[in-house]
Design an enzyme around this catalytic site. Structure first.
Site, mmCIF file in Angstrom:
data_model
loop_
_atom_site.group_PDB
_atom_site.id
_atom_site.type_symbol
_atom_site.label_atom_id
_atom_site.label_comp_id
_atom_site.label_asym_id
_atom_site.label_seq_id
_atom_site.Cartn_x
_atom_site.Cartn_y
_atom_site.Cartn_z
ATOM 1 N N ILE A 1 0.844 -1.197 0.000
ATOM 2 C CA ILE A 1 0.000 0.000 0.000
ATOM 3 C C ILE A 1 0.878 1.246 0.000
ATOM 4 O O ILE A 1 1.790 1.374 0.834
ATOM 5 C CB ILE A 1 -0.935 0.004 1.239
ATOM 6 C CG1 ILE A 1 -1.939 -1.138 1.123
ATOM 7 C CG2 ILE A 1 -1.683 1.321 1.376
ATOM 8 C CD1 ILE A 1 -1.551 -2.366 1.849
ATOM 9 N N CYS A 2 0.571 2.160 -0.924
ATOM 10 C CA CYS A 2 1.291 3.438 -1.038
ATOM 11 C C CYS A 2 2.806 3.159 -1.154
ATOM 12 O O CYS A 2 3.215 2.407 -2.034
ATOM 13 C CB CYS A 2 0.931 4.316 0.155
ATOM 14 S SG CYS A 2 1.543 5.993 0.011
ATOM 15 N N GLN A 3 3.614 3.723 -0.260
ATOM 16 C CA GLN A 3 5.062 3.479 -0.327
ATOM 17 C C GLN A 3 5.354 1.988 -0.135
ATOM 18 O O GLN A 3 6.336 1.461 -0.685
ATOM 19 C CB GLN A 3 5.750 4.295 0.770
ATOM 20 C CG GLN A 3 7.251 4.226 0.769
ATOM 21 C CD GLN A 3 7.831 4.826 2.044
ATOM 22 O OE1 GLN A 3 7.239 4.762 3.116
ATOM 23 N NE2 GLN A 3 8.991 5.458 1.913
#
Lengths: 355, 368
Positions: free
Chosen positions: B158-160
């Site tokens: 998720i995300c980074q």
């Protein structure tokens, strides 16, 4: 005008100033232990001859005392220079009578005085004092020196002084009833320019001596704080104009909504309009290179100030039993390296066990 | 006085009286609302997060690996390892009952593991991207494989954490069965996101030198600055308007707690991530180095599901959309949803559309 008699020519001058110095020099010469040691029976100027002899012997012994070190170098110079100093007045006393006689006499007197002066100060301080003969060089030196000073002034103080003149006008604009932030920015920029071209340079000047490093850190800290303040003003100004424009735009748009009776529904519309107008305008601003540049400059100058502040604080903490961040960082770094090494070795060991 | 003037002034007086009455009613309404709000805020609140039962199965330094208790007898294999970002906290995925991605996946018989990166202290400032990806993440993967008895797993970042998962999948394709990236930045060279624009000008060395670890508060200021009128003003006005609604207040406070639960960023890793990804865009160019290894996205040959949010202001679609074009896999799928960065996990769409899409994709590529 009556003719001057022969006897009048040999008389000491009647000028009270020269009279005073003549008498002073005369009496000093009589008691001077360096150039004219007295002997008993000579003119003692009214002083007891035995006392004078004793004084003279004492001074001779004192003068012949073996000196060493710095005092040994300085004292003979001092004695010699004092001797010449007396000659200086002797020159006046010998020639003062001819002062009014001719321009050449005047020139000779000046030359004599200058040479005596040169001799005195050269011996005392080792300074190359020009004589009348090399007065041209002296004038040139003075001219150069003045030019250098002017250049120094122009480079360092003049911008600041000039700026203050400019600032005084700008201050009125900035702090008058309107309190225009744009004018304030102009004022601040002028101040910063003046600061940069004058004192800012001095703060970057290398220091000398045992406290050199600490002083340089303190100067750097002051300088970085000034720049940080400047950057925050610039940043505020980057935000100011769009805010002003957005409010104007909002007022224009809101006029239609707020016509007639103000109802809850209308207020809600106005609020939505307010948020949207600001949001759109500032999103556009935030995307501009100017904003990015300003935010970068502000952050950089803040970090410079912060870092230099830490350097000063750590410098001050050196003499206290408090551990500094740099010192604990060394420990952290060492711990990090050790942990990494242990993990690698553990992996190798586990692999070996499996094999 | 003429009759018409008398009527007009009487009408004006009536209007003034009505305005005063309306104003008094409004004040009464607001006062009651405010008092109710105070009552809600001062009574016990339901703002608990990370509610699904889980077990700590592995810990290394600050990193913790949790295994969620399955709710179904039969589980799909391989297990799913969820990798959150270093920014903010992983319990966003399990925010509350009914708004939990993890709970949904568990309900579908998916075996879920989750990494919690922890809160780095100044002692952790030297931790690099290599330590995170090839160290902690790799060890977590090994642990999951060991516990599950599988040779490969599904990684969902998720995300980074999505960026990390993509990098990891490229470095260790032999351990990854499927890759899911959710709102993950891969191509950082875009001017559609403010973070992408601003990050380019950051002097990362100076920042890391000054802060050691980059403070979570600093990151938050950056996020708030992206939309200050909504995030600093409008959001709280909305809160005041709904302050007498207990559910709203609970959800608001829970969310607020998560938003500002921001760990500091380990200095060395942050520096490398901003410089190599945001400033140089090395990942998409195939030039990113993790330790001595170069990351080649073409090594990602396993199935890929790439999910992104169409209104994401933190990771704009431009950063994620093209990811699958750069991988070596032939089984790729893109799923975009009309929501924002956080909406992917907590909006009503999340439970109705996004979670079902994700679990279907996983199950399709799993065996029971």
């Amino acid at each position: 005008m009556p003719k001057k008699s022969k006897s009048q020519k040999t008389e000491t001058p009647t000028n009270p100033f020269f009279d005073m110095w003549n008498k002073f020099a005369e009496s000093y010469t009589k008691t001077n232990p360096f150039s004219n040691p007295f002997t008993a029976g000579q003119n003692t100027g009214g002083l007891p001859p035995d006392w004078l002899k004793g004084y003279d012997d004492m001074m001779k012994q004192f003068c012949n005392m073996p000196m060493s070190g710095t005092a040994g170098n300085i004292y003979p110079k001092f004695v010699e220079a004092a001797d010449v100093y007396m000659k200086l007045f002797k020159a006046w006393t010998d020639n003062a009578g001819n002062l009014s006689s001719s321009p050449d006499a005047m020139k000779n007197l000046l030359n004599l005085w200058m040479n005596s002066q040169k001799e005195v100060f050269s011996k005392m301080f080792g300074l190359p004092i020009p004589s009348v003969d090399n007065m041209g060089d002296f004038n040139e030196s003075i001219k150069k020196s003045l030019e250098n000073f002017t250049q120094f002034y122009d480079q360092n103080y003049k911008p600041f002084v000039e700026n203050w003149t400019k600032l005084s006008g700008q201050m009125q604009d900035a702090f008058n009833g309107k309190q225009d932030p744009a004018k304030f920015k102009e004022l601040y920029n002028s101040w910063m320019q003046g600061y940069e071209s004058a004192f800012g340079k001095f703060l970057k000047m290398p220091m000398v001596g045992p406290s050199r490093q600490v002083l340089e850190k303190i100067h750097k800290n002051i300088d970085s704080f000034m720049k940080y303040c400047g950057a925050t003003v610039d940043f505020s100004m980057v935000l100011y104009s769009p805010s002003k424009e957005t409010i104007e735009e909002l007022v224009q748009k809101a006029q239609t909504i707020l016509k007639g009776e103000v109802t809850q529904e209308k207020y809600k519309q106005f609020y939505e309009l307010l948020v949207k107008t600001f949001e759109d305008r500032f999103y556009q601003l935030f995307k501009t290179p100017a904003f990015s540049e300003s935010i970068k400059t502000t952050l950089d100058s803040y970090l410079d100030f912060r870092n230099s502040n830490f350097e000063v604080v750590e410098e001050m903490l050196k003499s206290t039993p408090v551990i500094t961040r740099t010192e604990i960082d060394d420990v952290y770094q060492e711990l990090y390296n050790l942990k990494k090494r242990i993990k690698e070795l553990e992996k190798l060991l586990n692999k070996k066990r499996k094999d | 006085m003429p009759k018409t003037e008398t009527t007009a002034s009487a009408e004006q007086a009536d209007q003034k009286t009505e305005t005063r009455i309306n104003f008094a009613r409004e004040m009464d309404f607001l006062q009651k609302k405010f008092l109710k709000g105070v009552e809600i805020l001062t009574s016990p609140m339901d703002t608990a997060t990370a509610v699904s039962p889980s077990e700590l199965v592995y810990q290394e330094d600050r990193m913790k690996l949790f295994h969620y208790t399955p709710v179904k007898q039969k589980l799909h294999t391989p297990p799913v390892l969820m990798v959150y970002a270093l920014v903010n906290r992983q319990y966003m995925l399990d925010l509350q009952p009914g708004r939990s991605v993890i709970q949904y996946l568990l309900s579908q018989g998916i075996d879920v593991y989750l990494i919690d990166w922890g809160y780095p202290s100044q002692m952790d400032k030297f931790i690099t991207l290599e330590d995170y990806i090839d160290g902690y993440l790799n060890n977590a993967v090994d642990k999951v494989l060991e516990l599950s008895g599988e040779s490969k797993l599904t990684i969902a970042g998720i995300c980074q954490g999505g960026t990390f998962s993509a990098i990891y999948s490229s470095l260790h394709p032999d351990k990854i069965k499927n890759l899911i990236t959710i709102v993950a930045p891969i191509d950082f060279d875009t001017d559609t996101g403010l973070l992408n624009i601003w990050a380019k000008g950051l002097d990362v060395d100076k920042m890391a030198k000054s802060f050691g670890n980059i403070p979570g508060d600093f990151m938050n200021i950056g996020f708030l600055l992206m939309n200050p009128f909504r995030l600093v003003m409008d959001k709280y006005i909305g809160f005041m308007i709904n302050i007498d609604d207990k559910d709203f207040v609970n959800n608001f406070i829970r969310m607020e707690k998560w938003i500002f639960d921001s760990p500091d960023q380990a200095g060395a890793a942050w520096k490398q991530f901003i410089r190599d990804c945001y400033q140089k865009n090395l990942l998409i160019k195939g030039e990113l180095k993790i330790g001595a290894k170069t990351v080649n996205l073409k090594n990602i040959t396993m199935p890929v599901l790439n999910i992104f949010a169409e209104y994401d202001h933190l990771v704009p679609p431009a950063c994620s959309r093209e990811f699958t074009k750069h991988v070596g896999s032939k089984d790729t799928e893109i799923a975009s949803f009309p929501t924002g960065h956080i909406g992917i996990f907590v909006s009503s769409k999340s439970q109705k559309e996004i979670c079902p899409r994700m679990s279907e994709w996983i199950i399709k590529r799993s065996s029971e």
